[in-house]
Design a protein around this motif. Structure first.
Motif, PDB file in Angstrom:
ATOM      1  N   ILE A  36       0.816  -1.213   0.000  1.00 36.72           N
ATOM      2  CA  ILE A  36       0.000   0.000   0.000  1.00 36.72           C
ATOM      3  C   ILE A  36       0.857   1.273   0.000  1.00 36.72           C
ATOM      4  CG2 ILE A  36      -0.292   0.309   2.473  1.00 36.72           C
ATOM      5  CD1 ILE A  36      -3.409   0.450   1.022  1.00 36.72           C
ATOM      6  N   PHE A  37       2.157   1.139   0.216  1.00 32.17           N
ATOM      7  CA  PHE A  37       3.048   2.296   0.273  1.00 32.17           C
ATOM      8  C   PHE A  37       2.989   3.166  -0.988  1.00 32.17           C
ATOM      9  CE2 PHE A  37       7.270   4.211  -0.317  1.00 32.17           C
ATOM     10  CZ  PHE A  37       7.276   5.038   0.790  1.00 32.17           C
ATOM     11  N   PRO A  38       3.000   2.614  -2.199  1.00 34.15           N
ATOM     12  CA  PRO A  38       2.902   3.477  -3.385  1.00 34.15           C
ATOM     13  C   PRO A  38       1.606   4.287  -3.443  1.00 34.15           C
ATOM     14  CG  PRO A  38       3.685   1.317  -4.016  1.00 34.15           C
ATOM     15  CD  PRO A  38       3.265   1.218  -2.579  1.00 34.15           C
ATOM     16  N   ALA A  39       0.525   3.747  -2.910  1.00 35.53           N
ATOM     17  CA  ALA A  39      -0.729   4.508  -2.901  1.00 35.53           C
ATOM     18  C   ALA A  39      -0.600   5.746  -2.020  1.00 35.53           C
ATOM     19  CB  ALA A  39      -1.877   3.626  -2.417  1.00 35.53           C
ATOM     20  N   PHE A  40       0.093   5.637  -0.887  1.00 28.72           N
ATOM     21  CA  PHE A  40       0.296   6.801  -0.035  1.00 28.72           C
ATOM     22  C   PHE A  40       1.224   7.814  -0.679  1.00 28.72           C
ATOM     23  CE2 PHE A  40      -1.182   3.914   3.360  1.00 28.72           C
ATOM     24  CZ  PHE A  40      -2.183   4.730   3.864  1.00 28.72           C
ATOM     25  N   MET A  41       2.197   7.343  -1.437  1.00 31.38           N
ATOM     26  CA  MET A  41       3.061   8.263  -2.170  1.00 31.38           C
ATOM     27  C   MET A  41       2.264   9.034  -3.217  1.00 31.38           C
ATOM     28  SD  MET A  41       6.076   8.066  -0.914  1.00 31.38           S
ATOM     29  CE  MET A  41       7.146   8.719  -2.161  1.00 31.38           C
ATOM     30  N   LEU A  42       1.370   8.336  -3.905  1.00 29.43           N
ATOM     31  CA  LEU A  42       0.527   8.985  -4.907  1.00 29.43           C
ATOM     32  C   LEU A  42      -0.415   9.994  -4.251  1.00 29.43           C
ATOM     33  CD1 LEU A  42      -0.373   9.100  -7.880  1.00 29.43           C
ATOM     34  CD2 LEU A  42      -2.029   7.316  -7.327  1.00 29.43           C
ATOM     35  N   LEU A  43      -1.004   9.622  -3.114  1.00 29.93           N
ATOM     36  CA  LEU A  43      -1.883  10.566  -2.408  1.00 29.93           C
ATOM     37  C   LEU A  43      -1.114  11.793  -1.931  1.00 29.93           C
ATOM     38  CD1 LEU A  43      -4.171   8.239  -0.279  1.00 29.93           C
ATOM     39  CD2 LEU A  43      -4.867   9.762  -2.128  1.00 29.93           C
ATOM     40  N   GLY A  44       0.132  11.600  -1.551  1.00 28.41           N
ATOM     41  CA  GLY A  44       0.954  12.738  -1.145  1.00 28.41           C
ATOM     42  C   GLY A  44       1.202  13.692  -2.295  1.00 28.41           C
ATOM     43  N   ARG A  45       1.461  13.145  -3.466  1.00 28.53           N
ATOM     44  CA  ARG A  45       1.676  14.011  -4.638  1.00 28.53           C
ATOM     45  C   ARG A  45       0.390  14.722  -5.057  1.00 28.53           C
ATOM     46  NH1 ARG A  45       6.290  13.255  -8.692  1.00 28.53           N
ATOM     47  NH2 ARG A  45       7.894  12.713  -7.202  1.00 28.53           N
ATOM     48  N   LEU A  46      -0.728  13.986  -5.036  1.00 28.87           N
ATOM     49  CA  LEU A  46      -1.992  14.594  -5.436  1.00 28.87           C
ATOM     50  C   LEU A  46      -2.512  15.573  -4.388  1.00 28.87           C
ATOM     51  CD1 LEU A  46      -3.841  11.525  -6.969  1.00 28.87           C
ATOM     52  CD2 LEU A  46      -2.781  13.433  -8.176  1.00 28.87           C
ATOM     53  N   GLY A  47      -2.036  15.442  -3.161  1.00 32.40           N
ATOM     54  CA  GLY A  47      -2.487  16.329  -2.090  1.00 32.40           C
ATOM     55  C   GLY A  47      -2.015  17.758  -2.240  1.00 32.40           C
ATOM     56  N   ASN A  48      -1.106  18.021  -3.170  1.00 32.61           N
ATOM     57  CA  ASN A  48      -0.664  19.396  -3.406  1.00 32.61           C
ATOM     58  C   ASN A  48      -1.770  20.246  -4.016  1.00 32.61           C
ATOM     59  OD1 ASN A  48       1.884  18.943  -2.411  1.00 32.61           O
ATOM     60  ND2 ASN A  48       2.715  18.381  -4.405  1.00 32.61           N
ATOM     61  N   ARG A  49      -2.691  19.611  -4.721  1.00 36.61           N
ATOM     62  CA  ARG A  49      -3.815  20.331  -5.324  1.00 36.61           C
ATOM     63  C   ARG A  49      -4.940  20.436  -4.300  1.00 36.61           C
ATOM     64  NH1 ARG A  49      -3.407  16.329 -10.228  1.00 36.61           N
ATOM     65  NH2 ARG A  49      -1.484  17.094 -11.151  1.00 36.61           N
ATOM     66  N   ALA A  50      -5.432  21.639  -4.101  1.00 39.34           N
ATOM     67  CA  ALA A  50      -6.414  21.889  -3.041  1.00 39.34           C
ATOM     68  C   ALA A  50      -7.724  21.137  -3.276  1.00 39.34           C
ATOM     69  CB  ALA A  50      -6.688  23.384  -2.922  1.00 39.34           C
ATOM     70  N   THR A  51      -8.188  21.069  -4.519  1.00 38.63           N
ATOM     71  CA  THR A  51      -9.474  20.409  -4.766  1.00 38.63           C
ATOM     72  C   THR A  51      -9.388  18.909  -4.523  1.00 38.63           C
ATOM     73  OG1 THR A  51      -8.937  20.247  -7.123  1.00 38.63           O
ATOM     74  CG2 THR A  51     -10.262  22.120  -6.421  1.00 38.63           C
ATOM     75  N   ILE A  52      -8.297  18.301  -4.962  1.00 38.97           N
ATOM     76  CA  ILE A  52      -8.138  16.860  -4.737  1.00 38.97           C
ATOM     77  C   ILE A  52      -7.929  16.582  -3.255  1.00 38.97           C
ATOM     78  CG2 ILE A  52      -6.660  14.870  -5.208  1.00 38.97           C
ATOM     79  CD1 ILE A  52      -6.266  15.954  -8.006  1.00 38.97           C
ATOM     80  N   ASP A  53      -7.211  17.461  -2.568  1.00 39.47           N
ATOM     81  CA  ASP A  53      -6.979  17.292  -1.136  1.00 39.47           C
ATOM     82  C   ASP A  53      -8.295  17.323  -0.367  1.00 39.47           C
ATOM     83  OD1 ASP A  53      -5.374  17.160   1.266  1.00 39.47           O
ATOM     84  OD2 ASP A  53      -5.912  19.273   1.549  1.00 39.47           O
ATOM     85  N   ARG A  54      -9.137  18.307  -0.651  1.00 38.07           N
ATOM     86  CA  ARG A  54     -10.419  18.424   0.060  1.00 38.07           C
ATOM     87  C   ARG A  54     -11.381  17.307  -0.331  1.00 38.07           C
ATOM     88  NH1 ARG A  54      -8.854  20.779   4.277  1.00 38.07           N
ATOM     89  NH2 ARG A  54      -7.812  22.712   3.826  1.00 38.07           N
ATOM     90  N   THR A  55     -11.358  16.879  -1.585  1.00 35.47           N
ATOM     91  CA  THR A  55     -12.224  15.780  -2.019  1.00 35.47           C
ATOM     92  C   THR A  55     -11.828  14.478  -1.328  1.00 35.47           C
ATOM     93  OG1 THR A  55     -12.506  16.833  -4.171  1.00 35.47           O
ATOM     94  CG2 THR A  55     -13.057  14.503  -4.018  1.00 35.47           C
ATOM     95  N   ALA A  56     -10.527  14.197  -1.287  1.00 38.69           N
ATOM     96  CA  ALA A  56     -10.059  12.982  -0.624  1.00 38.69           C
ATOM     97  C   ALA A  56     -10.346  13.035   0.870  1.00 38.69           C
ATOM     98  CB  ALA A  56      -8.563  12.797  -0.870  1.00 38.69           C
ATOM     99  N   LEU A  57     -10.129  14.180   1.489  1.00 36.42           N
ATOM    100  CA  LEU A  57     -10.405  14.328   2.915  1.00 36.42           C
ATOM    101  C   LEU A  57     -11.873  14.090   3.223  1.00 36.42           C
ATOM    102  CD1 LEU A  57      -9.261  15.149   5.693  1.00 36.42           C
ATOM    103  CD2 LEU A  57      -9.890  17.483   5.126  1.00 36.42           C
ATOM    104  N   THR A  58     -12.749  14.664   2.424  1.00 40.24           N
ATOM    105  CA  THR A  58     -14.185  14.472   2.622  1.00 40.24           C
ATOM    106  C   THR A  58     -14.584  13.019   2.413  1.00 40.24           C
ATOM    107  OG1 THR A  58     -14.568  16.726   1.853  1.00 40.24           O
ATOM    108  CG2 THR A  58     -16.454  15.253   1.882  1.00 40.24           C
ATOM    109  N   LEU A  59     -14.067  12.405   1.374  1.00 41.67           N
ATOM    110  CA  LEU A  59     -14.380  11.004   1.095  1.00 41.67           C
ATOM    111  C   LEU A  59     -13.895  10.086   2.208  1.00 41.67           C
ATOM    112  CD1 LEU A  59     -15.369   8.838  -0.970  1.00 41.67           C
ATOM    113  CD2 LEU A  59     -12.996   8.784  -1.772  1.00 41.67           C
ATOM    114  N   PHE A  60     -12.658  10.265   2.645  1.00 43.77           N
ATOM    115  CA  PHE A  60     -12.102   9.387   3.671  1.00 43.77           C
ATOM    116  C   PHE A  60     -12.784   9.581   5.017  1.00 43.77           C
ATOM    117  CE2 PHE A  60      -7.913   9.426   1.130  1.00 43.77           C
ATOM    118  CZ  PHE A  60      -8.414   8.455   0.279  1.00 43.77           C
ATOM    119  N   LEU A  61     -13.121  10.803   5.365  1.00 45.50           N
ATOM    120  CA  LEU A  61     -13.828  11.035   6.628  1.00 45.50           C
ATOM    121  C   LEU A  61     -15.235  10.453   6.599  1.00 45.50           C
ATOM    122  CD1 LEU A  61     -12.711  14.613   7.674  1.00 45.50           C
ATOM    123  CD2 LEU A  61     -12.094  12.433   8.720  1.00 45.50           C
TER     124      LEU A  61
END
Length: 67
Positions: A25-50
């Motif tokens: 699962i480590f590569p998935a966290f690396m990908l999420l870290g890279r995509l987290g730089n974009r505010a819309t993807i960060d907030r969408t992922a945060l909302t989905l995961f919560l």
């Protein structure tokens, strides 16, 4: 007559493969870290995961997966 201490179908250390799962699962966290730089993807992922975590907590509190 006593029962055997460790029958063949019971693994004595069930968390032994946790490092293998973490390695997969480590590569998935690396990908999420890279995509987290974009505010819309960060907030969408945060909302989905919560939301998913809230659903899982509610199922846990109501013994949803205990049969």
């Amino acid at each position: 007559m006593t029962a055997p201490r460790n029958p063949g179908n019971i693994i004595p250390y069930p968390l032994l493969s946790a490092s293998r799962i973490g390695l997969e699962i480590f590569p998935a966290f690396m990908l999420l870290g890279r995509l987290g730089n974009r505010a819309t993807i960060d907030r969408t992922a945060l909302t989905l995961f919560l939301t998913v975590q809230g659903i899982l907590v509610a199922r846990f509190l109501h013994a949803g997966w205990v049969t």
